[in-house]
Motif scaffolding. Structure first.
Motif, PDB file in Angstrom:
ATOM      1  N   PHE A 143      -4.586 -15.724   8.687  1.00  0.00           N
ATOM      2  CA  PHE A 143      -4.529 -14.562   7.803  1.00  0.00           C
ATOM      3  C   PHE A 143      -5.798 -14.466   6.951  1.00  0.00           C
ATOM      4  O   PHE A 143      -6.478 -15.468   6.723  1.00  0.00           O
ATOM      5  N   SER A 144      -6.072 -13.267   6.454  1.00  0.00           N
ATOM      6  CA  SER A 144      -7.281 -13.057   5.653  1.00  0.00           C
ATOM      7  C   SER A 144      -7.118 -13.545   4.219  1.00  0.00           C
ATOM      8  O   SER A 144      -8.104 -13.854   3.559  1.00  0.00           O
ATOM      9  N   TRP A 145      -5.873 -13.636   3.742  1.00  0.00           N
ATOM     10  CA  TRP A 145      -5.670 -14.091   2.362  1.00  0.00           C
ATOM     11  C   TRP A 145      -5.765 -15.610   2.286  1.00  0.00           C
ATOM     12  O   TRP A 145      -5.677 -16.316   3.285  1.00  0.00           O
ATOM     13  N   THR A 146      -5.973 -16.115   1.079  1.00  0.00           N
ATOM     14  CA  THR A 146      -6.143 -17.554   0.898  1.00  0.00           C
ATOM     15  C   THR A 146      -4.821 -18.276   0.678  1.00  0.00           C
ATOM     16  O   THR A 146      -4.618 -19.378   1.184  1.00  0.00           O
ATOM     17  N   LYS A 147      -3.906 -17.648  -0.085  1.00  0.00           N
ATOM     18  CA  LYS A 147      -2.626 -18.310  -0.351  1.00  0.00           C
ATOM     19  C   LYS A 147      -1.594 -17.274  -0.758  1.00  0.00           C
ATOM     20  O   LYS A 147      -1.886 -16.413  -1.580  1.00  0.00           O
ATOM     21  N   PRO A 148      -0.377 -17.340  -0.195  1.00  0.00           N
ATOM     22  CA  PRO A 148       0.667 -16.405  -0.616  1.00  0.00           C
ATOM     23  C   PRO A 148       1.257 -16.815  -1.967  1.00  0.00           C
ATOM     24  O   PRO A 148       1.129 -17.958  -2.388  1.00  0.00           O
ATOM     25  N   LEU A 149       1.903 -15.862  -2.607  1.00  0.00           N
ATOM     26  CA  LEU A 149       2.566 -16.165  -3.876  1.00  0.00           C
ATOM     27  C   LEU A 149       3.845 -16.956  -3.621  1.00  0.00           C
ATOM     28  O   LEU A 149       4.216 -17.833  -4.407  1.00  0.00           O
ATOM     29  N   LEU A 150       4.506 -16.663  -2.494  1.00  0.00           N
ATOM     30  CA  LEU A 150       5.782 -17.315  -2.180  1.00  0.00           C
ATOM     31  C   LEU A 150       5.953 -17.394  -0.668  1.00  0.00           C
ATOM     32  O   LEU A 150       5.578 -16.469   0.053  1.00  0.00           O
ATOM     33  N   VAL A 151       6.528 -18.502  -0.204  1.00  0.00           N
ATOM     34  CA  VAL A 151       6.927 -18.644   1.198  1.00  0.00           C
ATOM     35  C   VAL A 151       8.448 -18.610   1.258  1.00  0.00           C
ATOM     36  O   VAL A 151       9.120 -19.358   0.537  1.00  0.00           O
ATOM     37  N   ILE A 152       8.989 -17.739   2.112  1.00  0.00           N
ATOM     38  CA  ILE A 152      10.435 -17.639   2.300  1.00  0.00           C
ATOM     39  C   ILE A 152      10.747 -18.061   3.727  1.00  0.00           C
ATOM     40  O   ILE A 152      10.213 -17.489   4.683  1.00  0.00           O
ATOM     41  N   SER A 153      11.621 -19.025   3.889  1.00  0.00           N
ATOM     42  CA  SER A 153      12.025 -19.494   5.214  1.00  0.00           C
ATOM     43  C   SER A 153      13.477 -19.098   5.448  1.00  0.00           C
ATOM     44  O   SER A 153      14.384 -19.575   4.781  1.00  0.00           O
ATOM     45  N   GLY A 154      13.704 -18.212   6.400  1.00  0.00           N
ATOM     46  CA  GLY A 154      15.071 -17.754   6.670  1.00  0.00           C
ATOM     47  C   GLY A 154      15.069 -16.266   7.032  1.00  0.00           C
ATOM     48  O   GLY A 154      14.015 -15.672   7.198  1.00  0.00           O
ATOM     49  N   ILE A 155      16.236 -15.680   7.146  1.00  0.00           N
ATOM     50  CA  ILE A 155      17.563 -16.257   6.897  1.00  0.00           C
ATOM     51  C   ILE A 155      18.075 -16.850   8.203  1.00  0.00           C
ATOM     52  O   ILE A 155      18.106 -16.162   9.222  1.00  0.00           O
ATOM     53  N   ASN A 156      18.499 -18.112   8.169  1.00  0.00           N
ATOM     54  CA  ASN A 156      18.943 -18.774   9.385  1.00  0.00           C
ATOM     55  C   ASN A 156      20.458 -18.759   9.519  1.00  0.00           C
ATOM     56  O   ASN A 156      21.198 -18.672   8.542  1.00  0.00           O
ATOM     57  N   ARG A 157      20.896 -18.883  10.751  1.00  0.00           N
ATOM     58  CA  ARG A 157      22.316 -18.882  11.081  1.00  0.00           C
ATOM     59  C   ARG A 157      22.839 -20.314  11.014  1.00  0.00           C
ATOM     60  O   ARG A 157      22.453 -21.167  11.802  1.00  0.00           O
ATOM     61  N   GLY A 158      23.721 -20.607  10.066  1.00  0.00           N
ATOM     62  CA  GLY A 158      24.295 -21.937   9.932  1.00  0.00           C
ATOM     63  C   GLY A 158      23.852 -22.628   8.653  1.00  0.00           C
ATOM     64  O   GLY A 158      22.729 -22.447   8.183  1.00  0.00           O
ATOM     65  N   SER A 159      24.750 -23.428   8.101  1.00  0.00           N
ATOM     66  CA  SER A 159      24.483 -24.115   6.840  1.00  0.00           C
ATOM     67  C   SER A 159      23.483 -25.253   7.016  1.00  0.00           C
ATOM     68  O   SER A 159      23.391 -25.867   8.079  1.00  0.00           O
ATOM     69  N   HIS A 164      22.203 -32.302   6.915  1.00  0.00           N
ATOM     70  CA  HIS A 164      21.686 -31.326   7.869  1.00  0.00           C
ATOM     71  C   HIS A 164      20.291 -30.852   7.469  1.00  0.00           C
ATOM     72  O   HIS A 164      19.543 -30.351   8.306  1.00  0.00           O
ATOM     73  N   MET A 165      19.947 -31.021   6.191  1.00  0.00           N
ATOM     74  CA  MET A 165      18.626 -30.585   5.761  1.00  0.00           C
ATOM     75  C   MET A 165      17.517 -31.388   6.443  1.00  0.00           C
ATOM     76  O   MET A 165      16.390 -30.924   6.570  1.00  0.00           O
ATOM     77  N   PHE A 166      17.834 -32.598   6.917  1.00  0.00           N
ATOM     78  CA  PHE A 166      16.809 -33.403   7.584  1.00  0.00           C
ATOM     79  C   PHE A 166      16.535 -32.892   9.002  1.00  0.00           C
ATOM     80  O   PHE A 166      15.444 -33.084   9.538  1.00  0.00           O
ATOM     81  N   HIS A 167      17.535 -32.268   9.627  1.00  0.00           N
ATOM     82  CA  HIS A 167      17.357 -31.701  10.961  1.00  0.00           C
ATOM     83  C   HIS A 167      16.855 -30.259  10.901  1.00  0.00           C
ATOM     84  O   HIS A 167      16.238 -29.777  11.845  1.00  0.00           O
ATOM     85  N   SER A 168      17.133 -29.592   9.805  1.00  0.00           N
ATOM     86  CA  SER A 168      16.965 -28.144   9.724  1.00  0.00           C
ATOM     87  C   SER A 168      15.511 -27.706   9.818  1.00  0.00           C
ATOM     88  O   SER A 168      14.641 -28.171   9.077  1.00  0.00           O
ATOM     89  N   GLY A 169      15.252 -26.767  10.716  1.00  0.00           N
ATOM     90  CA  GLY A 169      13.924 -26.182  10.821  1.00  0.00           C
ATOM     91  C   GLY A 169      13.622 -25.245   9.668  1.00  0.00           C
ATOM     92  O   GLY A 169      12.483 -25.178   9.193  1.00  0.00           O
ATOM     93  N   VAL A 170      14.635 -24.507   9.200  1.00  0.00           N
ATOM     94  CA  VAL A 170      14.412 -23.557   8.109  1.00  0.00           C
ATOM     95  C   VAL A 170      14.095 -24.303   6.809  1.00  0.00           C
ATOM     96  O   VAL A 170      13.240 -23.868   6.023  1.00  0.00           O
ATOM     97  N   ILE A 171      14.761 -25.426   6.580  1.00  0.00           N
ATOM     98  CA  ILE A 171      14.447 -26.256   5.414  1.00  0.00           C
ATOM     99  C   ILE A 171      13.030 -26.813   5.537  1.00  0.00           C
ATOM    100  O   ILE A 171      12.266 -26.847   4.565  1.00  0.00           O
ATOM    101  N   ALA A 172      12.661 -27.252   6.736  1.00  0.00           N
ATOM    102  CA  ALA A 172      11.337 -27.827   6.956  1.00  0.00           C
ATOM    103  C   ALA A 172      10.236 -26.820   6.663  1.00  0.00           C
ATOM    104  O   ALA A 172       9.166 -27.191   6.167  1.00  0.00           O
TER     105      ALA A 172
END
Length: 349
Positions: A143-159, A164-172
């Motif tokens: 991307f042309s920008w240097t850094k975003p203000l916020l990164v949002i990961s999701g919305i994923n299907r499943g808790s 589970h946070m250790f396996h979760s790709g969305v958490i990672a």
């Protein structure tokens, strides 16, 4: 309003969440008012896709997920963020489902990046993991920008509660942003096959937007916590949620169950398992075939400091092969502490 006593969360964040919760039921009015207020300042900005990409006056928000760029959770979330007109929305997400990939990176292999079509956003799909996507996006190479203000990961299907946070790709994805020094949050919907429907993703977005806006306001004020990311778990029926609750991470996890597969039933056959597992095995086999071909081209004697690639197959066809598949079985949750993540989620918070 629900709070936690003696919690370790920064008072500013707690107050912000409480402020959002106190306005529960008026979220739509709040979002409309905020959009109207901001539109006064950005009335000269174009609402076209090109205008969104080039408007440097808007803060940059990066969106990723663990289930792929075409998943409904990501698509609806990006549409909502673009619709607000407040942010320069960028997407960098896996080309295919990378759920349960954990915090894995692709090394010593080349990944492919292709532009994706998401109206109003600059979007790319990547043939790698969620962590690959975030790492690449924040590297400055894409991307042309240097850094975003916020990164949002999701919305994923499943808790993603408990272990589970250790396996979760969305958490990672959110964790990788935290490691890189960028504020982040992850969002998961407690999807249940018998109860949930696609429209629940739109409701989950509506529930999440006030928190996203609150987090962005805190970031701009410099009071968002720098030592953690925010993990948001949306209950199975988002519209019927009882509000926001700050919880403690539990030790709960589903029970892994490895099942032996008869040799006469090819584990990569689509009729044998769900599409997600079948696709994963097919991709794994393609990777093994490519590794075998690469090893053949290079010869049998590896150079110094060169990785020796495993072809993932027996050296002789005469050797017996065994096949297994992994399933996770929900076990009874016996905890009585209402402050635990899965307990609060199950209670509708």
């Amino acid at each position: 309003m629900t709070t936690m006593k003696n919690n370790m969360f920064p008072p500013g964040l707690v107050n912000n969440l409480q402020d959002v919760l106190s306005k529960k039921g008026a979220n739509k009015n709040e979002q409309k008012q905020q959009k109207d207020d901001d539109s006064t300042e950005t009335s000269t900005s174009s609402s076209s896709t090109a205008g969104n990409e080039n408007d440097s006056s808007k803060p940059v928000v990066l969106v990723t997920n663990g289930e792929g760029v075409d998943s409904l959770g990501l698509v609806y979330l990006v549409q909502a963020l673009v619709g607000l007109g407040l942010y320069n929305v960028n997407v960098c997400a896996p080309h295919s489902d990378k759920s349960a990939s954990g915090h894995s990176l692709t090394v010593r292999e080349t990944i492919t990046v292709t532009q994706a079509e998401i109206e109003g956003a600059t979007a790319y799909e990547v043939t790698g993991t969620t962590v690959d996507c975030v790492s690449l996006a924040l590297s400055g190479a894409l991307f042309s920008w240097t850094k975003p203000l916020l990164v949002i990961s999701g919305i994923n299907r499943g808790s993603s509660c408990g272990h589970h946070m250790f396996h979760s790709g969305v958490i990672a994805g959110a964790r990788e942003a935290l490691i890189s020094g960028v504020p982040s949050l992850s969002i998961s919907l407690n999807w249940k096959r018998e109860e949930s429907q696609e429209s629940d993703f739109k409701d989950a977005v509506a529930v999440s937007l006030p928190l996203i806006n609150a987090a962005l306001r805190d970031i701009e004020k410099g009071v968002f916590p720098k030592s953690c990311f925010l993990s948001i778990e949306i209950p199975t029926s988002p519209k019927a949620n009882k509000g926001f609750k700050l919880t403690k991470q539990s030790m709960w996890r589903s029970t892994p169950c490895w099942q032996a597969v008869p040799a006469n039933r090819n584990p990569s056959a689509p009729h044998f398992m769900g599409n997600q597992q079948s696709l994963g095995l097919q991709l794994a086999q393609l990777g093994r075939d490519a590794s075998a071909a690469g090893a053949a081209r290079r010869g049998t004697t590896p150079r110094k400091n060169e990785e020796v690639e495993s072809v993932g197959a027996a050296k002789s066809d005469n050797k017996a092969k065994k096949y297994f598949r992994l399933e996770f079985l929900d076990k009874e949750r016996e905890a009585t502490d209402d402050e635990l993540d899965f307990k609060a989620l199950g209670n509708g918070f």
